[in-house]
Design a protein around this motif. Sequence first.
Motif, short mmCIF file in Angstrom:
data_model
loop_
_atom_site.label_atom_id
_atom_site.label_comp_id
_atom_site.label_asym_id
_atom_site.label_seq_id
_atom_site.Cartn_x
_atom_site.Cartn_y
_atom_site.Cartn_z
N ARG A 190 -24.64 56.00 115.18
CA ARG A 190 -25.00 56.61 113.84
C ARG A 190 -24.01 56.46 112.82
N PHE A 191 -24.27 56.43 111.61
CA PHE A 191 -23.22 56.43 110.45
C PHE A 191 -23.54 57.87 109.72
N GLY A 192 -22.49 58.58 109.93
CA GLY A 192 -22.41 60.16 109.66
C GLY A 192 -23.62 60.70 110.32
N SER A 193 -24.45 61.18 109.57
CA SER A 193 -25.68 61.68 110.18
C SER A 193 -26.87 60.91 110.28
N GLU A 194 -26.82 59.71 109.69
CA GLU A 194 -27.82 58.65 109.88
C GLU A 194 -27.77 57.99 111.19
N ALA A 195 -28.95 57.71 111.64
CA ALA A 195 -29.03 57.00 113.09
C ALA A 195 -29.71 55.69 112.88
N TYR A 196 -29.31 54.66 113.58
CA TYR A 196 -30.08 53.45 113.93
C TYR A 196 -30.26 52.96 114.91
N SER A 197 -30.91 51.96 115.33
CA SER A 197 -31.28 51.29 116.63
C SER A 197 -31.61 49.94 116.34
N PHE A 198 -31.29 49.00 117.48
CA PHE A 198 -31.69 47.78 117.28
C PHE A 198 -31.66 47.15 118.72
N SER A 199 -32.67 46.05 118.83
CA SER A 199 -32.59 45.33 120.06
C SER A 199 -33.15 43.80 119.81
N GLU A 200 -32.85 43.13 120.88
CA GLU A 200 -33.18 41.76 120.70
C GLU A 200 -33.60 41.13 122.13
N ALA A 213 -27.33 26.60 120.56
CA ALA A 213 -28.46 26.85 119.95
C ALA A 213 -29.28 28.22 120.66
N TRP A 214 -29.98 28.79 119.89
CA TRP A 214 -30.75 30.15 120.33
C TRP A 214 -31.88 30.47 119.48
N LYS A 215 -32.75 31.28 120.12
CA LYS A 215 -34.02 31.67 119.39
C LYS A 215 -34.77 32.95 119.97
N GLY A 216 -35.28 33.83 119.21
CA GLY A 216 -35.68 34.92 119.86
C GLY A 216 -36.31 35.84 118.79
N THR A 217 -36.29 37.33 119.13
CA THR A 217 -36.61 38.03 118.19
C THR A 217 -35.72 39.23 117.93
N GLU A 218 -35.50 39.56 116.85
CA GLU A 218 -34.74 41.06 116.39
C GLU A 218 -35.16 42.09 115.95
N LEU A 219 -35.02 43.13 116.33
CA LEU A 219 -35.79 44.63 115.91
C LEU A 219 -34.74 45.48 115.53
N ALA A 220 -35.20 46.15 114.34
CA ALA A 220 -34.10 47.10 113.71
C ALA A 220 -34.88 48.33 113.00
N HIS A 221 -34.29 49.46 113.22
CA HIS A 221 -34.89 50.57 112.75
C HIS A 221 -33.78 51.68 112.26
N GLY A 222 -33.94 52.41 111.15
CA GLY A 222 -33.06 53.27 110.72
C GLY A 222 -32.21 52.78 109.57
N LEU A 223 -31.26 53.65 109.02
CA LEU A 223 -30.43 53.40 107.77
C LEU A 223 -31.46 52.88 106.83
N GLY A 224 -32.61 53.38 106.44
CA GLY A 224 -33.50 53.05 105.47
C GLY A 224 -34.32 51.84 105.63
N MET A 239 -27.15 54.83 101.72
CA MET A 239 -25.62 54.40 102.00
C MET A 239 -24.69 54.20 100.92
N ASP A 240 -23.36 54.08 101.17
CA ASP A 240 -22.41 53.94 100.38
C ASP A 240 -22.02 52.71 100.15
N GLY A 241 -22.62 51.61 100.57
CA GLY A 241 -22.13 50.27 100.27
C GLY A 241 -20.93 49.85 101.39
N ARG A 242 -20.62 50.46 102.47
CA ARG A 242 -19.63 50.02 103.20
C ARG A 242 -20.18 49.15 104.47
N PHE A 243 -21.61 49.19 104.56
CA PHE A 243 -22.31 48.23 105.24
C PHE A 243 -23.12 47.29 104.33
N LEU A 244 -22.85 45.72 104.13
CA LEU A 244 -23.32 44.86 103.39
C LEU A 244 -24.68 44.67 103.76
#
Length: 254
Positions: A82-92, A100-111, A1-6
């Motif tokens: 996708r960011f360029g040629s890299e893909a990511y996915s997430f769910s919650e 107030a809120w609670k739950g689960t967060e899932l992420a995959h991709g972008l390293g 990644m080039d730093g554009r996503f923190l």
Amino acid sequence: MDGRFLAIIGVGLLSAAVVAALVLRGPGTPAVATASPTANAPTASAAPPATPEADDLARQRFWALIEDPKLSYHLDTKGGGRFGSEAYSFSESLDISGDAWKGTELAHGLGSASALQIVVLDTVAWIKFPDGWHKNIEHDPYFRSRPLLDLDSERDLVLSGKTVVRGGQTLFELASTTNYQPYPGRLIGFVAMGMRVDSIVLDILVTDQGVPVEATVHILAGGPGADGKSQFDAKATRTFSKVGAAFTIAAPKP
């Protein structure tokens, strides 16, 4: 990644939807037309207000519903892109009750890849890592549940004129306008985005009672790449259920 996503949730912070309910005022009362009296003519009585069409009534009820600061519901989200040629996915999967809120967060991709449990109470966020719960004081609006989908004004949405029938029920579509200026990272799984957003399109399906059923968002950012396409392209779909249900959301035990 080039730093554009923190950050993405895979490295320890939240993903997209800090959604819960609520925003602004409901619509005003329609103006009543009156006839001007003329000489030797009876004064015309006030005409009755126009009866709202079903879709506009659904829109009005939606805004009236989400202004309730204690509105509660369950939310499921699936998204990615996708960011360029890299893909990511997430769910919650989240239970939301007012702020107030609670739950689960899932992420995959972008390293990275992760599955996080999270609890948020006002400005306090608890995130569960393998070594246990970590408490953080968060003043960033990203971690707040209001307003719903970053909707800030009734001018953010218009009736699209489209309807969808699901399970024998007619749903009305509300579409974002150019007035809609959300925090984009919240909607598509990023705590922060360091690039210009080119376009954001939000669509919400609501019942005739104004209850949100599904919301989809599509974000393009970063300008065109070498292939002429936007460098960043992401979509997410949120499904609302159990609107009005009672959820107990409390600080986790150590």
